[in-house]
Design a protein around this motif. Structure first.
Motif, mmCIF file in Angstrom:
data_model
loop_
_atom_site.group_PDB
_atom_site.id
_atom_site.type_symbol
_atom_site.label_atom_id
_atom_site.label_comp_id
_atom_site.label_asym_id
_atom_site.label_seq_id
_atom_site.Cartn_x
_atom_site.Cartn_y
_atom_site.Cartn_z
ATOM 1 N N ASN A 221 -4.044 -6.089 8.630
ATOM 2 C CA ASN A 221 -4.399 -7.153 9.571
ATOM 3 C C ASN A 221 -5.662 -7.900 9.096
ATOM 4 O OD1 ASN A 221 -4.259 -8.869 11.729
ATOM 5 N ND2 ASN A 221 -3.898 -7.252 13.224
ATOM 6 N N SER A 222 -5.683 -9.171 9.378
ATOM 7 C CA SER A 222 -6.747 -10.029 8.834
ATOM 8 C C SER A 222 -8.054 -9.878 9.584
ATOM 9 C CB SER A 222 -6.301 -11.486 8.922
ATOM 10 O OG SER A 222 -5.107 -11.635 8.229
ATOM 11 N N ASP B 81 0.726 -16.371 5.251
ATOM 12 C CA ASP B 81 1.667 -16.637 6.336
ATOM 13 C C ASP B 81 2.564 -17.765 5.802
ATOM 14 O OD1 ASP B 81 -0.153 -15.050 7.644
ATOM 15 O OD2 ASP B 81 -0.880 -16.604 9.006
ATOM 16 N N HIS C 125 -8.633 -19.609 3.924
ATOM 17 C CA HIS C 125 -9.227 -20.920 4.237
ATOM 18 C C HIS C 125 -10.735 -20.847 4.407
ATOM 19 C CE1 HIS C 125 -7.399 -19.259 7.841
ATOM 20 N NE2 HIS C 125 -8.040 -20.074 8.649
ATOM 21 N N TYR D 138 0.830 -1.212 0.000
ATOM 22 C CA TYR D 138 0.000 0.000 0.000
ATOM 23 C C TYR D 138 0.865 1.263 0.000
ATOM 24 C CZ TYR D 138 -4.193 -2.778 1.170
ATOM 25 O OH TYR D 138 -5.245 -3.650 1.147
#
Ligand SMILES: Cc1cc2nc3c(=O)[nH]c(=O)nc-3n(C[C@H](O)[C@H](O)[C@H](O)COP(=O)(O)OP(=O)(O)OC[C@H]3O[C@@H](n4cnc5c(N)ncnc54)[C@H](O)[C@@H]3O)c2cc1C
Length: 397
Positions: free
Chosen positions: A129-130, A277, A184, A92
């Motif tokens: 962040n997820s 990851d 996932h 970004y």
């Protein structure tokens, strides 16, 4: 009569609704809070645009990754506050410095998540962040069109199904760089909202902010946390502590049905670069470092390669080239979608029986899980004792 993607495969990306010139398609929630497209065919002229932009009905071209890197941000604070190596934040920053628009997932006040675009650095904090929950990309498609029509450039980081939709809509537009995160699965927003409400009621506090991988407690502990309006943390539980939401999420129990049939969960990719990851680092070739919070970058196109090369050369990230199969072999989601286990099957029954009540359904499944684990451990313990006794008897004889 137009047929959209089957319910069990539809990702609710919303490309069909965006492409319909007659606005016949709207995204509607079912009785369990899951979004699906619905057609009102009164005005439909069967132009088939909805089907041709659907990444399920008319799949995108996949590319085999050309290169793989183990990488992380050289900015320690960026890395600490990002889910993994902080690569998204560096993408970004570099994009903004090049004059591009950036797009990512932002959490809204009601704890739903939507894909938004921005041009300012301040947006990076919201995007990074997820957020382990469904995110809607519906508002992003018209925004990207506006940017591209005005000869602007953009970088989007999103879920593979969203990136596939963008690829279908905007094809290989050279001003659009698309990156996906390995995924996932996503849980419907309604489950998260119910969970937050329950915890608020239990604590008597109101959540102003939540985190799925709280940097204050180290993102690699996968701690789900809630903060009040004064910035005080009033809830923090990891998967092992039994947080119902994280438990359902990380044990592949509570996803949207389509996630178990995901056609994007494979080694061939639909984006210019794929972030995840890093799992299995050093398993296929010796590695010069051994560090937590390392990201994997798969480079899937020449456009992706040139952008990542620039990140490395400008020293925004540290990267070591790795065998392409190493991260792929390390992460099941780079080979196949999440697999339904017996607890998922049990959750399916419970969520229906409880009319979409996530807390009730998940409580039942967790109880069943812990009883199973308890008996399995006792069985293993007894088996070990019997084996030892047999061994001793054999020795005596
Ligand atoms: C739903 C989900 C499932 C994931 N599953 C896996 C997995 O199985 N294996 C694995 O290795 N990695 C997975 N990841 C990716 C991982 O959590 C990290 O995001 C990734 O390693 C990149 O880390 P980072 O530090 O570079 O960036 P981060 O700071 O994590 O930023 C990641 C980027 O993802 C975007 N994003 C975050 N949440 C969402 C969302 N809900 N919808 C759309 N975009 C979103 C952000 O806007 C940001 O651009 C998943 C991420 C998500 C969001």
């Amino acid at each position: 009569m137009i047929q959209l993607a089957k319910t069990e495969q539809c990702t609710a990306c919303g490309a069909c609704a965006y492409a319909c010139p007659k606005q016949c398609i709207t995204m509607k929630e079912d009785n369990q809070g899951l979004l699906h497209p619905a057609i009102d065919d009164t005005d439909c002229n069967s132009c088939n645009r909805c089907q041709s932009v659907c990444p399920i009905l008319s799949p995108v071209e996949y590319a085999s990754p050309m290169k793989a890197y183990a990488a992380w941000s050289t900015d320690a604070e960026e890395r600490r506050t990002s889910a993994s190596g902080g690569i998204a934040a560096e993408v970004y920053k570099a994009a903004i410095d090049e004059g591009r628009h950036i797009a990512g997932a932002k959490m809204n006040e009601d704890f739903s998540v939507s894909m938004e675009s921005a041009k300012e650095r301040s947006a990076i904090t919201e995007f990074k962040n997820s957020k382990y929950v469904f995110s809607s990309a519906y508002g992003l498609f018209p925004r990207i069109k506006e940017i591209l029509d005005a000869n602007g450039k953009a970088v989007v980081i999103g879920l593979p199904c969203q990136i596939a939709a963008l690829r279908k809509i905007f094809r290989d537009n050279e001003n659009l760089l698309l990156m996906d995160v390995v995924c996932h699965g996503v849980t419907p927003s309604s489950y998260l909202q119910q969970h937050i409400k329950t915890l608020e009621e239990e604590s008597g506090k109101k959540a102003a902010r939540i985190s799925f991988r709280d940097p204050a407690l180290q993102t690699d502990t996968f701690t789900f946390s809630m903060y009040d309006e004064h910035g005080e943390r009033f809830y923090a539980q990891r998967i092992v502590d039994g947080d119902k939401y994280q438990f359902g999420y990380h044990r592949a129990i509570s996803y949207r049905e389509n996630c178990y049939h995901c056609i994007f969960a494979k080694d061939k990719r639909i984006s210019d670069a794929t972030l995840s990851d890093y799992k299995g680092l050093g398993r296929m070739a010796p590695c010069s470092f051994n560090n937590k919070k390392v990201s994997s970058i798969l480079v899937n196109s020449a456009k992706g390669e040139s952008f990542i090369k620039n990140l490395i050369e400008s020293k925004r990230i540290i990267a070591e080239e790795r065998p392409v199969r190493e991260p792929i072999n390390g992460d099941p989601q780079l080979r196949h979608p999440s697999v339904k286990n017996k607890f998922r099957l049990s959750f399916e029954k419970e969520i229906k029986a409880n009319a979409g009540d996530f807390e009730k359904a998940m409580s039942y499944v967790m109880h069943k899980f812990f009883i199973t684990v308890y008996y399995q451990n006792h069985f293993l313990f007894l088996k070990r004792i019997v084996t030892k006794i047999k061994h001793i008897i054999r020795k005596i004889r």
